[in-house]
Enzyme design. Structure first.
Site, PDB file in Angstrom:
ATOM      1  N   CYS A 332       0.834  -1.202   0.000  1.00 15.96           N
ATOM      2  CA  CYS A 332       0.000   0.000   0.000  1.00 15.96           C
ATOM      3  C   CYS A 332       0.874   1.260   0.000  1.00 15.96           C
ATOM      4  CB  CYS A 332      -0.981  -0.031   1.168  1.00 15.96           C
ATOM      5  SG  CYS A 332      -2.413   1.057   0.929  1.00 15.96           S
ATOM      6  N   HIS A 431      -3.585  -5.509   1.142  1.00 19.41           N
ATOM      7  CA  HIS A 431      -3.397  -5.816   2.554  1.00 19.41           C
ATOM      8  C   HIS A 431      -3.828  -7.256   2.816  1.00 19.41           C
ATOM      9  CE1 HIS A 431      -2.450  -1.802   4.056  1.00 19.41           C
ATOM     10  NE2 HIS A 431      -3.411  -1.317   3.298  1.00 19.41           N
TER      11      HIS A 431
END
Length: 498
Positions: A332, A431
């Site tokens: 991310c 994630h």
């Protein structure tokens, strides 16, 4: 067997990390065992560990864990207000799962009246669906400076007229001062709704503690409902803070910088649990040790945390690490840092501007006002290319560049992330990439550990919830025996046992 006498029960703590989240999860699991439909609820949460719900919103990670304990799918009503700090004085305000605005502390304090309406709307929807609601407070109700317009602790309890348990962590020391001091900071009506205390994380001879328990009950007129043991080795999602203690176990070394605004460090729970992995979180000022794998984690403020990385000497350490054959993953915000630059033309994370990134992947990221919130699944595009993976995306930004032509994953039929041509660097917005056993094995094989037995994080989490519930059973039984003005209140739906 006595019925559970409360429709709504709130758990507040003398401090942050007193055990509110785990106690709420344990009660949700115990109620589920009793065949009682139960839902968790946290009016306001401040955390950088979050989860994506099935209805496409974002809530605190702890509430997702509590929903699992209750045997239900996480929903945005379980955490209607989520604050994600982006600086020391400001936070992104998420209401009913969606970004409402970025606010400083004073602006949010004024906004609380409106936020309370969102809180009560969510609570009423849950109350109409579930026999029991287990509510988790935030921080401590004794924070006098935050009492006005409070929606997180006694302000909520007073609004819905529910009973409160106060939990304190004896492992911190001063447990009796914490409990009596907290009670003294409450108004008379707030003290009246406290039905008892829980002392958490006790280890030792309970007989030596008994005189203190007797004194506490005599002084306050409130019962000590339970003394709960210190449980080692639980595998449960942390609400926010990175674990202060780390155990060196395996021979495969993984290091993660603790960014000032690190987010979703639960991405590393499976690595932490694996016996062959030595996972180390490296904080400010700490020497950066040699490693087999470096992982740059998610961030709530990519440009700010990128500057911090540079100040701490990470770019030089990463180049040296790659020069000697080490592997590197960016997740991310960490993925965005691997590119050539991060642009914030709209001031999403602060003042508008541009930041030079690490220059390790041929791509550039522009931060956008719209947040991507998705639960996803697919397969790994490295190794044999057939390992299954699932996870979630939470990010504000779009990355573009030639590096994306070599994806890290194929997610729902689309290319996602990037790999370097030499196979040393992998980046992704995904994630939870280590949480799927097949992906865990594929990622560790790519990183150089070789064939390993994967960690089944979900099974570990379930076993921990069962163990936690077993340890909390004395409190549950004490609550079922308790008679207060809150017990068997009007309108309670009869228990339906499965």
């Amino acid at each position: 067997m006595a019925e559970f006498p409360f429709h709504t029960l709130m758990i507040q703590g003398t401090t942050s990390d007193a055990g509110k989240s785990t106690l709420a999860a344990a009660l949700c699991r115990l109620l589920r065992r009793d065949g009682i439909a139960v839902a968790p609820f946290k009016p306001q949460n401040m955390a950088l560990n979050s989860a994506v719900t099935a209805d496409g919103g974002e809530i605190g990670r702890a509430q997702a864990l509590q929903a699992q304990a209750a045997g239900i799918a996480p929903h945005t009503d379980m955490n209607p207000v989520l604050l994600k700090p982006s600086s020391d004085t400001g936070a992104q305000v998420i209401v009913h799962g969606k970004v409402r605005a970025d606010m400083n502390a004073r602006d949010y304090h004024r906004y609380k009246t409106e936020a309370m309406q969102a809180v009560l709307e969510s609570y009423q929807r849950l109350r109409a669906q579930y026999r029991a609601i287990i509510v988790e407070g935030a921080g401590s109700p004794a924070e006098i400076n935050l009492r006005a317009r409070d929606i997180a602790n006694m302000g909520f309890a007073e609004a819905v007229d529910c009973p409160v348990i106060i939990v304190a962590d004896i492992d911190r020391g001063g447990v009796f001062a914490h409990l009596t001091g907290t009670l003294d900071c409450l108004s008379p009506s707030e003290r009246d709704r406290v039905i008892g205390f829980v002392i958490n994380r006790f280890r030792g001879d309970i007989g030596l503690l008994q005189p203190g328990l007797d004194w506490l009950e005599q002084k306050t007129g409130k019962p000590v409902l339970a003394v709960l043991p210190y449980l080692h080795g639980l595998h449960l999602d942390a609400e926010d803070a990175v674990a202060a203690t780390q155990s060196v176990r395996g021979h495969f070394r993984v290091v993660v910088p603790v960014l000032p605004r690190i987010s979703n460090h639960t991405d590393f729970d499976a690595l932490r649990a694996h016996p062959d992995v030595d996972l180390q979180f490296i904080g400010p000022g700490q020497p950066i040790p040699p490693a087999d794998l470096i992982i740059l984690p998610g961030s709530k403020n990519t440009r700010g945390d990128l500057n911090w990385l540079k100040e701490q000497g990470w770019p030089e350490a990463i180049r040296r690490h790659l020069r000697y054959g080490g592997k590197l993953i960016g997740i991310c915000g960490g993925f965005q840092m691997l590119g050539e630059g991060v642009d914030d033309p709209h001031g999403v994370e602060g003042a508008p501007g541009q930041s030079e990134a690490l220059g390790l992947l041929a791509m550039r990221t522009e931060l956008t006002r719209d947040k991507q919130l998705l639960q996803v699944s697919g397969r790994c595009a490295f190794g044999s290319g057939d390992a299954a993976v699932s996870g979630y995306e939470i990010h504000m930004g779009v990355s573009r560049g030639a590096a994306l032509a070599r994806p890290a994953f194929v997610i729902d039929g689309r290319n996602e992330g990037a790999q370097s041509a030499d196979g040393q660097i992998l980046g992704s917005y995904l994630h939870g990439m280590f949480d799927t056993p097949q992906a865990f094995s594929a990622l560790l094989a790519w990183a150089g550990l070789g064939a390993v037995d994967a960690v089944d994080l979900d099974s570990l989490r379930e076993a921990s919830l069962e163990r936690l519930a077993d340890a909390t059973a004395p409190l549950y039984q004490a609550l079922k025996r308790l008679e207060t003005r809150f017990a068997r209140c009007e309108g309670v739906v009869p228990v339906k046992r499965g």
